[in-house]
Each structure stands twice: as structure tokens, then as C-alpha cells.
Design a protein around this motif. Structure first.
Motif, PDB file in Angstrom:
ATOM      1  N   MET A 130     105.303  62.671 -68.849  1.00 28.55           N
ATOM      2  CA  MET A 130     104.211  63.441 -69.419  1.00 28.55           C
ATOM      3  C   MET A 130     102.938  62.603 -69.583  1.00 28.55           C
ATOM      4  O   MET A 130     102.954  61.549 -70.215  1.00 28.55           O
ATOM      5  CB  MET A 130     104.606  63.991 -70.807  1.00 28.55           C
ATOM      6  CG  MET A 130     105.952  64.703 -70.851  1.00 28.55           C
ATOM      7  SD  MET A 130     106.134  66.028 -69.634  1.00 28.55           S
ATOM      8  CE  MET A 130     105.248  67.358 -70.415  1.00 28.55           C
ATOM      9  N   ALA A 132      99.668  63.401 -71.342  1.00 29.74           N
ATOM     10  CA  ALA A 132      99.051  64.440 -72.194  1.00 29.74           C
ATOM     11  C   ALA A 132      97.630  64.013 -72.573  1.00 29.74           C
ATOM     12  O   ALA A 132      96.690  64.261 -71.816  1.00 29.74           O
ATOM     13  CB  ALA A 132      99.943  64.691 -73.394  1.00 29.74           C
ATOM     14  N   TYR A 190     100.302  69.077 -77.010  1.00 27.26           N
ATOM     15  CA  TYR A 190     101.312  69.413 -76.006  1.00 27.26           C
ATOM     16  C   TYR A 190     100.648  70.051 -74.780  1.00 27.26           C
ATOM     17  O   TYR A 190      99.655  70.779 -74.909  1.00 27.26           O
ATOM     18  CB  TYR A 190     102.385  70.355 -76.587  1.00 27.26           C
ATOM     19  CG  TYR A 190     103.457  69.564 -77.303  1.00 27.26           C
ATOM     20  CD1 TYR A 190     104.643  69.224 -76.662  1.00 27.26           C
ATOM     21  CD2 TYR A 190     103.256  69.107 -78.596  1.00 27.26           C
ATOM     22  CE1 TYR A 190     105.602  68.452 -77.294  1.00 27.26           C
ATOM     23  CE2 TYR A 190     104.214  68.335 -79.250  1.00 27.26           C
ATOM     24  CZ  TYR A 190     105.380  68.016 -78.584  1.00 27.26           C
ATOM     25  OH  TYR A 190     106.325  67.245 -79.206  1.00 27.26           O
ATOM     26  N   ILE A 191     101.258  69.772 -73.627  1.00 27.98           N
ATOM     27  CA  ILE A 191     100.694  70.262 -72.369  1.00 27.98           C
ATOM     28  C   ILE A 191     101.056  71.740 -72.182  1.00 27.98           C
ATOM     29  O   ILE A 191     102.207  72.141 -72.390  1.00 27.98           O
ATOM     30  CB  ILE A 191     101.221  69.426 -71.177  1.00 27.98           C
ATOM     31  CG1 ILE A 191     100.820  67.944 -71.354  1.00 27.98           C
ATOM     32  CG2 ILE A 191     100.679  69.968 -69.865  1.00 27.98           C
ATOM     33  CD1 ILE A 191     101.443  67.007 -70.314  1.00 27.98           C
TER      34      ILE A 191
HETATM   35  N1  URA Z   1     104.860  64.712 -74.740  1.00 28.43           N
HETATM   36  C1  URA Z   1     105.762  65.615 -74.296  1.00 28.43           C
HETATM   37  O1  URA Z   1     106.964  65.316 -74.217  1.00 28.43           O
HETATM   38  N2  URA Z   1     105.329  66.840 -73.949  1.00 28.43           N
HETATM   39  C2  URA Z   1     104.030  67.205 -74.008  1.00 28.43           C
HETATM   40  O2  URA Z   1     103.693  68.345 -73.652  1.00 28.43           O
HETATM   41  C3  URA Z   1     103.099  66.249 -74.480  1.00 28.43           C
HETATM   42  C4  URA Z   1     103.542  65.016 -74.832  1.00 28.43           C
END
Ligand code: URA
Ligand code: PRP
Length: 205
Positions: A130, A132, A190-191
Motif C-alpha cells: 500500500m 497511501a 485509507y485508499i
Molecule cells: N494501509 C493499508 O493497509 N490500507 C490503506 O488503504 C492505507 C494504508
């Protein structure tokens, strides 16, 4: 440089593992396959040197990797990526950086770092599913630069535009490869659409 990898097999796996009901064992094995499928893209421009190979019949010119490869997973979720890369590059060595994002500030905190002395002369592939805000990736690159590394590629499963922008700006020499460039971050970092918490989904926590 940012590259989104549109290979049909990568996109197929990604569509399976994004699903909220995908159980951990399936998620883990799918991430491993995506990592293996991404490896040729990450390694396409690695330098090689000429060598002579003696076959049972005659001698022929061959090519070997010019430098050692070091895979650096960012703990925890980066571990999910590791085996797929090792399947394809079994001679690579592995160094670890442990980072945890603070849930309120979204800043990464280092809780482990183990970079071998010879890493400066290696081609490093940094692994984290990830990307982000980009804070964790930038901190990992900072540590690698401090250890003298000047060849770094970053592999992720899902990237947010915000993270690509931050990492590209702070570390323009790092090539970034993602299976998908998603839409944006939500208010908790979070994405979206994303796949949720990669570490929790990999380890069933
Ligand atoms: N970390 C994660 O595991 N997921 C996300 O969407 C953002 C950061
Ligand atoms: C997740 C992910 C990245 C980081 C990305 O890890 O695996 O390392 O967040 O976020 P950023 O780009 O905003 O820094 P997390 O800190 O949740 O730890 P974990 O892997 O142990 O779950």
C-alpha cells in the motif's frame, strides 16, 4: 517514474483479492502471485555484465546481473509481497524495515531496521502493498539513502495519487510500480476503493 501494470493476470488477481469476502489464505496466495507477475517489470532495466559460459559443447557469451539484489519489505504488510519476489529472484537477499503508521497523525514510526553493511552497492527493491499518504515509503527511502543505497525501485499493489505525488516529489530517483492507481484517500488515510488494511488481511488480524 510511475508505472501502473496493466497485465491481464495481475488485474485478474487484483480483482479477486480486493473483494471484502476474500479469505486470508486466498488473499495471501494471490498477493504472492501478483508479486511474481510484477517482478519482470521491476527488473527490466537492471544492469548486467557480459560473461563467458562454458556449455558441455562450447563457450558462449552470457549476461549476469551486475550487482546483488536486496529485497526490502516494509513490515508488516511488505512481507506479503516478499515470497512472490523471492520465487522469481531466489538469489536476492532480504533486509527489513519495520514501520507503523500512527492512526491519528498518519506519520510512520520506525520500530525495526536491519540493513546489511554491503547494501550500498546493491539494487534495492522496496516492497509494500500500500502506498497511501506516502509517508512510510519516503521514510524507508530515507533510511536506505542513509545506508548509501542509490538504486531503489518501489513495488506496491495499490497506490493513491496522493502517495505517488509525495514519493515522486521527495524521491525522484525512485521508480514506482503499482498494480493499480486508485482514486484517492479517505479522511482516515485509507485508499479508495483500495482493499482495506493490507496487513490485517494478510495476517488475519
Ligand atoms: N494501509 C493499508 O493497509 N490500507 C490503506 O488503504 C492505507 C494504508
Ligand atoms: C500500512 C501499509 C504501509 C502504510 C501505507 O502499514 O502497509 O506500510 O500503511 O501508508 P502511508 O503511505 O500513509 O504511510 P501499517 O502502518 O498500517 O502497518 P502494518 O503493515 O503493520 O499493518
Amino acid at each position: 517514474m510511475f508505472q501502473e501494470l496493466h497485465h491481464p493476470l495481475i488485474q485478474h488477481e487484483l480483482s479477486l483479492l480486493r473483494h471484502k469476502d476474500c479469505p486470508s489464505p486466498i488473499f495471501r496466495s494471490s498477493v504472492r502471485r501478483v508479486a511474481a507477475l510484477m517482478t519482470p517489470y521491476l527488473c527490466a532495466d537492471l544492469p548486467t555484465t557480459n560473461t563467458l559460459v562454458t556449455t558441455p559443447l562450447e563457450t558462449v557469451e552470457g549476461n549476469c546481473l551486475a550487482r546483488p539484489i536486496v529485497l526490502v519489505p516494509i513490515l508488516r504488510a511488505g512481507l506479503g509481497f516478499l515470497d512472490g519476489f523471492l520465487d522469481m529472484i531466489p538469489q536476492a537477499s532480504v533486509a527489513h524495515i519495520g514501520l507503523k503508521r500512527d492512526e491519528s497523525t498518519l506519520q510512520p514510526k520506525t520500530y525495526y531496521s536491519n540493513l546489511p553493511q554491503g547494501i550500498a552497492g546493491s539494487d534495492v527493491i522496496l516492497l509494500d502493498p500500500m502506498l497511501a499518504t506516502g509517508g512510510s515509503a519516503v521514510e524507508a527511502v530515507r533510511q536506505l539513502r542513509a545506508a548509501g543505497v542509490n538504486s531503489i525501485r518501489f513495488a506496491c499493489l495499490v497506490a493513491a495519487p496522493e502517495g505517488v505525488e509525495v514519493l515522486s516529489h521527495a524521491c525522484p530517483e525512485v521508480s514506482i510500480f503499482a498494480a493499480a492507481l486508485d482514486r484517492c484517500l479517505n479522511e482516515h488515510g485509507y485508499i479508495l476503493p483500495g482493499l482495506g488494511d493490507a496487513g490485517d488481511r494478510l495476517f488475519g488480524t
